[in-house]
Write a protein that holds these residues in place. Sequence first.
Motif, PDB file in Angstrom:
ATOM      1  N   GLY A  14       0.816  -1.217   0.000  1.00 25.96           N
ATOM      2  CA  GLY A  14       0.000   0.000   0.000  1.00 25.96           C
ATOM      3  C   GLY A  14       0.845   1.259   0.000  1.00 25.96           C
ATOM      4  O   GLY A  14       0.562   2.216  -0.737  1.00 25.96           O
ATOM      5  N   LEU A  15       1.887   1.251   0.805  1.00 24.92           N
ATOM      6  CA  LEU A  15       2.786   2.408   0.836  1.00 24.92           C
ATOM      7  C   LEU A  15       3.517   2.576  -0.497  1.00 24.92           C
ATOM      8  O   LEU A  15       3.665   3.696  -0.998  1.00 24.92           O
ATOM      9  N   GLY A  16       3.955   1.462  -1.056  1.00 22.18           N
ATOM     10  CA  GLY A  16       4.663   1.526  -2.335  1.00 22.18           C
ATOM     11  C   GLY A  16       3.788   2.045  -3.462  1.00 22.18           C
ATOM     12  O   GLY A  16       4.202   2.893  -4.248  1.00 22.18           O
ATOM     13  N   ILE A  17       2.563   1.550  -3.546  1.00 27.59           N
ATOM     14  CA  ILE A  17       1.655   1.994  -4.601  1.00 27.59           C
ATOM     15  C   ILE A  17       1.260   3.450  -4.380  1.00 27.59           C
ATOM     16  O   ILE A  17       1.109   4.214  -5.346  1.00 27.59           O
ATOM     17  N   GLY A  18       1.124   3.857  -3.130  1.00 28.54           N
ATOM     18  CA  GLY A  18       0.841   5.266  -2.837  1.00 28.54           C
ATOM     19  C   GLY A  18       1.961   6.180  -3.308  1.00 28.54           C
ATOM     20  O   GLY A  18       1.720   7.244  -3.887  1.00 28.54           O
ATOM     21  N   GLN A  19       3.195   5.762  -3.071  1.00 28.89           N
ATOM     22  CA  GLN A  19       4.348   6.539  -3.536  1.00 28.89           C
ATOM     23  C   GLN A  19       4.384   6.598  -5.062  1.00 28.89           C
ATOM     24  O   GLN A  19       4.652   7.648  -5.642  1.00 28.89           O
ATOM     25  N   ILE A  20       4.124   5.471  -5.705  1.00 22.85           N
ATOM     26  CA  ILE A  20       4.132   5.430  -7.172  1.00 22.85           C
ATOM     27  C   ILE A  20       3.083   6.387  -7.725  1.00 22.85           C
ATOM     28  O   ILE A  20       3.358   7.183  -8.629  1.00 22.85           O
ATOM     29  N   GLY A  21       1.881   6.314  -7.182  1.00 27.03           N
ATOM     30  CA  GLY A  21       0.803   7.184  -7.666  1.00 27.03           C
ATOM     31  C   GLY A  21       1.083   8.654  -7.430  1.00 27.03           C
ATOM     32  O   GLY A  21       0.865   9.491  -8.310  1.00 27.03           O
ATOM     33  N   GLY A  22       1.586   8.967  -6.251  1.00 27.15           N
ATOM     34  CA  GLY A  22       1.887  10.362  -5.926  1.00 27.15           C
ATOM     35  C   GLY A  22       2.969  10.956  -6.818  1.00 27.15           C
ATOM     36  O   GLY A  22       2.833  12.068  -7.339  1.00 27.15           O
ATOM     37  N   LYS A  23       4.025  10.202  -7.003  1.00 28.42           N
ATOM     38  CA  LYS A  23       5.120  10.687  -7.853  1.00 28.42           C
ATOM     39  C   LYS A  23       4.698  10.766  -9.314  1.00 28.42           C
ATOM     40  O   LYS A  23       5.140  11.661 -10.050  1.00 28.42           O
ATOM     41  N   ALA A  24       3.837   9.844  -9.748  1.00 27.12           N
ATOM     42  CA  ALA A  24       3.349   9.901 -11.124  1.00 27.12           C
ATOM     43  C   ALA A  24       2.493  11.148 -11.338  1.00 27.12           C
ATOM     44  O   ALA A  24       2.620  11.822 -12.366  1.00 27.12           O
ATOM     45  N   ILE A  43       1.527   2.159 -14.144  1.00 31.99           N
ATOM     46  CA  ILE A  43       0.731   0.934 -14.108  1.00 31.99           C
ATOM     47  C   ILE A  43       1.630  -0.297 -14.041  1.00 31.99           C
ATOM     48  O   ILE A  43       1.372  -1.239 -13.279  1.00 31.99           O
ATOM     49  N   ILE A  44       2.702  -0.292 -14.814  1.00 29.76           N
ATOM     50  CA  ILE A  44       3.640  -1.417 -14.790  1.00 29.76           C
ATOM     51  C   ILE A  44       4.299  -1.542 -13.418  1.00 29.76           C
ATOM     52  O   ILE A  44       4.400  -2.642 -12.859  1.00 29.76           O
ATOM     53  N   ALA A  45       4.734  -0.423 -12.858  1.00 28.38           N
ATOM     54  CA  ALA A  45       5.381  -0.456 -11.541  1.00 28.38           C
ATOM     55  C   ALA A  45       4.400  -0.914 -10.458  1.00 28.38           C
ATOM     56  O   ALA A  45       4.765  -1.705  -9.577  1.00 28.38           O
ATOM     57  N   ALA A  46       3.166  -0.446 -10.524  1.00 28.43           N
ATOM     58  CA  ALA A  46       2.164  -0.855  -9.541  1.00 28.43           C
ATOM     59  C   ALA A  46       1.880  -2.352  -9.649  1.00 28.43           C
ATOM     60  O   ALA A  46       1.708  -3.037  -8.635  1.00 28.43           O
ATOM     61  N   ALA A  53       3.943  -8.269  -3.523  1.00 23.84           N
ATOM     62  CA  ALA A  53       3.149  -8.332  -2.293  1.00 23.84           C
ATOM     63  C   ALA A  53       2.358  -9.640  -2.231  1.00 23.84           C
ATOM     64  O   ALA A  53       2.271 -10.273  -1.173  1.00 23.84           O
ATOM     65  N   LEU A  54       1.791 -10.053  -3.345  1.00 25.36           N
ATOM     66  CA  LEU A  54       1.045 -11.304  -3.377  1.00 25.36           C
ATOM     67  C   LEU A  54       1.964 -12.483  -3.072  1.00 25.36           C
ATOM     68  O   LEU A  54       1.602 -13.389  -2.316  1.00 25.36           O
ATOM     69  N   PHE A  55       3.158 -12.468  -3.645  1.00 29.12           N
ATOM     70  CA  PHE A  55       4.139 -13.511  -3.363  1.00 29.12           C
ATOM     71  C   PHE A  55       4.487 -13.523  -1.882  1.00 29.12           C
ATOM     72  O   PHE A  55       4.570 -14.590  -1.256  1.00 29.12           O
ATOM     73  N   ALA A  56       4.697 -12.351  -1.286  1.00 25.07           N
ATOM     74  CA  ALA A  56       5.027 -12.270   0.138  1.00 25.07           C
ATOM     75  C   ALA A  56       3.894 -12.790   1.009  1.00 25.07           C
ATOM     76  O   ALA A  56       4.124 -13.466   2.012  1.00 25.07           O
ATOM     77  N   ILE A  57       2.666 -12.489   0.631  1.00 27.27           N
ATOM     78  CA  ILE A  57       1.508 -12.968   1.407  1.00 27.27           C
ATOM     79  C   ILE A  57       1.432 -14.484   1.347  1.00 27.27           C
ATOM     80  O   ILE A  57       1.225 -15.158   2.364  1.00 27.27           O
ATOM     81  N   VAL A  58       1.615 -15.052   0.154  1.00 25.45           N
ATOM     82  CA  VAL A  58       1.552 -16.499   0.011  1.00 25.45           C
ATOM     83  C   VAL A  58       2.654 -17.168   0.825  1.00 25.45           C
ATOM     84  O   VAL A  58       2.412 -18.149   1.531  1.00 25.45           O
TER      85      VAL A  58
END
Length: 64
Positions: A14-24, A43-46, A53-58
């Motif tokens: 969530g923090l990573g995607i927030g940073q990506i969106g904000g900087k974009a 979109i690619i970075a997100a 994140a999905l891999f880490a959750i699994v």
Amino acid sequence: MGPLGAGLAVIGAGLGIGQIGGKAMEGMSRQPKAAGDIRTSMIIAAALVEGAALFAIVVALIKE
């Protein structure tokens, strides 16, 4: 311990995607003509962050 690791992975994503969106958005406001390229890169970075994140959750839930 598995649910805690999964929760940390979700928070990190969530923090990573927030940073990506904000900087974009900041980049698009500075260079409106490059908005399409910036959006595509965002979109690619997100997607990559979500995949990690999905891999880490699994992994967190399997290691339980």
